[in-house]
Write a protein that holds these residues in place. Structure first.
Motif, short mmCIF file in Angstrom:
data_model
loop_
_atom_site.label_atom_id
_atom_site.label_comp_id
_atom_site.label_asym_id
_atom_site.label_seq_id
_atom_site.Cartn_x
_atom_site.Cartn_y
_atom_site.Cartn_z
N UNK A 81 0.85 -1.19 0.00
CA UNK A 81 0.00 0.00 0.00
C UNK A 81 0.88 1.24 0.00
N UNK A 82 0.49 2.25 -0.74
CA UNK A 82 1.21 3.53 -0.72
C UNK A 82 0.29 4.63 -0.22
N UNK A 83 0.87 5.78 0.06
CA UNK A 83 0.11 7.00 0.35
C UNK A 83 0.33 7.88 -0.87
N UNK A 108 3.52 0.03 2.89
CA UNK A 108 3.07 -0.91 3.91
C UNK A 108 2.74 -2.23 3.23
N UNK A 109 3.34 -3.31 3.76
CA UNK A 109 3.27 -4.63 3.11
C UNK A 109 2.41 -5.59 3.91
N UNK A 164 0.62 -8.32 8.39
CA UNK A 164 1.34 -7.08 8.05
C UNK A 164 2.81 -7.29 8.37
N UNK A 190 6.48 -5.56 9.14
CA UNK A 190 7.14 -4.32 9.54
C UNK A 190 8.65 -4.56 9.53
N UNK A 206 -5.80 6.83 7.07
CA UNK A 206 -5.18 5.76 7.87
C UNK A 206 -4.54 4.78 6.91
N UNK A 207 -3.24 4.54 7.11
CA UNK A 207 -2.51 3.68 6.19
C UNK A 207 -2.27 2.31 6.82
N UNK A 208 -2.06 1.32 5.97
CA UNK A 208 -1.67 -0.02 6.41
C UNK A 208 -2.64 -0.59 7.43
N UNK A 209 -2.10 -1.16 8.51
CA UNK A 209 -2.96 -1.85 9.47
C UNK A 209 -3.91 -0.89 10.18
N UNK A 221 -5.69 1.37 8.73
CA UNK A 221 -6.87 1.47 7.86
C UNK A 221 -7.87 0.35 8.16
N UNK A 240 1.72 3.75 10.08
CA UNK A 240 2.41 2.71 10.87
C UNK A 240 3.87 2.61 10.40
#
Lengths: 152, 84
Positions: free
Chosen positions: A51-53, A123-124, A134, A136, B6-9, B11, B79
């Motif tokens: 995921x990207x922003x 984010x993976x 997820x 990190x 909200x990004x990643x987890x 969200x 995150x």
């Protein structure tokens, strides 16, 4: 310098060839390609989601690449990073560095990869038969990043 | 209306209605926003409450909890990042 964040699969060989064509007389080209694994620590991976922003991610990766370029005096850098749904065997990330000599080219690729692991706004999530997880940065990633340099 | 991203987890935990939200008059800083979120959505508040959570206001990372929030700001909760 080129930084591309893409949802589309890419061909690392074609990207490297095009990058090399643009700088054929530079002297040294080093590249790294990271691929989606079929299994992580024994757990099969069906799909990796990244995921990207939008907007922010591209700019931050550009900032990290600028920093590497300033530190090592590379002639040019290329970063291609996949986002979205990625299948095992597909390329996730390509970093290529063109420099006058091999040391700068190798160092630039290694440093930029160390930065990307902990500082790129991505984010993976791995999805497999036993559920989603997820991912990190590991303690090892942080240690490598700390060794690579202060926060940029 | 403020826009909360909200990004990643984060969200997966956040109420989608928070994407566009009218903040109460008393919420004027990032710290105030985090307190308000923790009260409205305890599970989300707990997830955000980590030294490794980063916040971007209008797509710029901000570390000062007293940073002011104004109408129409885009506030993103990030995150720990993991590229490459």
């Amino acid at each position: 310098m080129t930084v591309r964040v893409t949802e589309e699969p890419f061909d690392p060989g074609a990207e490297i060839a095009a990058f090399n064509t643009a700088h054929g007389h530079a002297g040294a080209l080093a590249t790294f390609t990271g691929y989606c694994r079929a299994a992580t620590a024994g757990r099969p991976v069906g799909t990796l989601y990244i995921e990207q922003y939008p907007g922010f991610t591209q700019r931050e990766i550009q900032r990290l690449a600028d920093d590497v370029s300033r530190q090592l005096g590379t002639l040019d850098l290329l970063v291609v990073h996949r986002v979205g749904a990625i299948r095992p065997g597909e390329a996730i990330v390509l970093v290529a560095a063109m420099a006058a000599h091999r040391a700068e080219a190798f160092d630039a690729v290694r440093l930029l990869m160390d930065y990307l692991k902990t500082d790129a706004p991505l984010w993976k999530k791995e999805s497999g038969p036993d559920g989603d997880r997820w991912i990190e940065p590991t303690a090892h990633d942080h240690a490598r990043r700390a060794k690579a340099g202060e926060k940029v | 209306m403020a826009r909360l991203v909200f990004l990643g987890r984060f969200r997966e935990i956040a109420n989608p209605a928070l994407a566009q939200v009218t903040l109460p008059g008393g919420v004027r800083t990032l710290a105030g926003l985090k307190d308000w979120l923790a009260e409205a959505e305890p599970a989300l508040g707990k997830a955000l409450d980590s030294a490794r959570t980063q916040i971007a206001v209008n797509q710029v990372l901000v570390r000062d909890p007293s940073h002011p929030i104004v109408h129409d700001d885009e506030i993103a909760f990030l995150p720990p990042m993991s590229g490459g």
